[in-house]
Design an enzyme around this catalytic site. Structure first.
Site, PDB file in Angstrom:
ATOM      1  CG  HIS A 194       1.840  13.107  -1.342  1.00  0.00           C
ATOM      2  ND1 HIS A 194       1.979  13.529  -2.636  1.00  0.00           N
ATOM      3  CD2 HIS A 194       2.980  13.488  -0.717  1.00  0.00           C
ATOM      4  CE1 HIS A 194       3.131  14.129  -2.794  1.00  0.00           C
ATOM      5  NE2 HIS A 194       3.764  14.120  -1.644  1.00  0.00           N
ATOM      6  CG  ASP A 213       3.717   3.661   3.304  1.00  0.00           C
ATOM      7  OD1 ASP A 213       2.669   4.369   3.256  1.00  0.00           O
ATOM      8  OD2 ASP A 213       4.736   3.951   2.650  1.00  0.00           O
TER       9      ASP A 213
HETATM   10  C1  BDR Z   1       3.689   8.872  -1.114  1.00  0.00           C
HETATM   11  O1  BDR Z   1       4.945   8.368  -0.639  1.00  0.00           O
HETATM   12  C2  BDR Z   1       4.955   8.316   0.762  1.00  0.00           C
HETATM   13  O2  BDR Z   1       6.136   8.868   1.272  1.00  0.00           O
HETATM   14  C3  BDR Z   1       3.759   9.078   1.237  1.00  0.00           C
HETATM   15  O3  BDR Z   1       3.232   8.526   2.436  1.00  0.00           O
HETATM   16  C4  BDR Z   1       2.785   8.961   0.107  1.00  0.00           C
HETATM   17  O4  BDR Z   1       2.006   7.800   0.200  1.00  0.00           O
HETATM   18  C5  BDR Z   1       3.914  10.177  -1.835  1.00  0.00           C
HETATM   19  O5  BDR Z   1       4.717  10.009  -2.950  1.00  0.00           O
HETATM   20 CA    CA Z   2       1.854   6.542   2.313  1.00  0.00          CA
END
Ligand code: BDR
Ligand code: CA
Length: 304
Positions: A238, A8
């Protein structure tokens, strides 16, 4: 290693996809898109833009536009900017998405590359649950499914309980976590340990002025957000952590746990170790953060 990223994009998604393009051990064979940080049409456009920027000629398949059961969510504009890439303005890419929808594409790829394909979902798990609807053995056909999402003991980042990707579609996550096969969860227990600073991205921009320069622009605004929540002096890596776990799983320590997901109430989106007959998920609980950090920046620095 053959890899598909379900994404995303999203600032840390851009970092993760850039890493996958730069690591010569990874053969990135496609991207599938989902809502989350942005709406799905923006996610598809951003995935296609990343392909342009990185010189990737690979299929991009557009996926789910809303969660499995819950109503649509507003995207995380406060974290990723209104178009997904922080201050970088919207622009259409050269290429367009393939006609096949993300779940169908994933099922076809898992069959074509039976036992050899690694899937790395770094957004809500809606497309993956839909692929399991189409083929109940979908995750079992993969070499591994390495998920960025969830939290075992770290608490949440959307609220005290839930991590964002699981929060945005808990029903889908609950389907995926019980599907069987080699499933790993790279959650906040480890991604909150994998940090990068403003100076790290400045330095990357000097070494990789084109793509690294774009990541630097995005990262500075991402870190502005992290400063407002006062958690870190820098940002968490992340999504890059999950892609690195695909190619270097031994940088992490894991505990096997059957996992359940809370699907309603104020704890909706919480992931919990449960005592039942679900197949265990490999939950990452420790990471060699220093090695991951250096590998991430050294590899991205090889891009122009
Ligand atoms: C996840 O949430 C999204 O905002 C980031 O892209 C990542 O995949 C982290 O909690
Ligand atoms: Ca993400």
């Amino acid at each position: 290693m053959k890899l598909i990223i379900d994404t995303d994009p999203g600032i840390d998604d851009a970092m993760a996809i850039g890493y996958a393009a730069a690591d010569p051990r990874i053969d990135l064979i496609g991207l599938t898109t989902v809502f989350g940080n942005v709406h799905t049409p923006q996610a598809t456009r951003n995935a296609l833009r990343l392909c342009d920027w990185l010189g990737l000629d690979i299929p991009v398949a557009s996926g789910a536009v809303q969660p499995r059961v819950l109503p649509p969510f507003p995207p995380s504009h406060n974290v990723h900017g209104s178009e997904g890439f922080g201050p970088i303005p919207a622009e259409n890419a050269q290429a367009t998405a393939i006609e096949e929808a993300a779940p169908e594409f994933l099922v076809r790829m898992a069959r074509e590359h039976q036992g050899a394909l690694v899937l790395c979902p770094i957004g809500p798990l809606t497309n993956i649950a839909a692929a399991i609807d189409l083929d109940p053995d979908f995750t079992k056909r993969l070499k591994a499914c390495v998920i960025m999402g969830g939290s075992l003991r770290e608490g949440g980042n959307i609220n005290a309980y839930a991590e964002a990707n699981i929060y945005h579609d808990p029903h889908a996550a609950d389907v995926v976590f019980q599907a069987g096969g080699n499933i790993a969860m790279i959650g906040l227990d480890v991604t909150h340990r994998t940090l990068a600073s403003r100076a790290d991205f400045d330095h990357l921009a000097n070494r990789s002025p084109d793509f690294g320069g774009k990541l630097n622009e995005m990262a500075q605004s991402y870190i502005d957000f992290y400063e407002t929540v006062g958690k870190f002096d820098g940002c968490s890596l992340h999504d890059p952590a999950a892609v690195i776990a695909c190619i270097d799983p031994d940088l992490f320590a894991y505990e096997p746990h059957p996992l359940g997901v809370v699907c309603d109430g104020k704890r909706s989106g919480e992931t919990c170790a449960v005592l039942d007959s679900r197949p265990p998920v490999r939950v990452a609980t420790k990471v060699d953060a220093a090695t991951l950090h250096d590998q991430f920046f050294e590899t991205l620095a090889t891009l122009p």
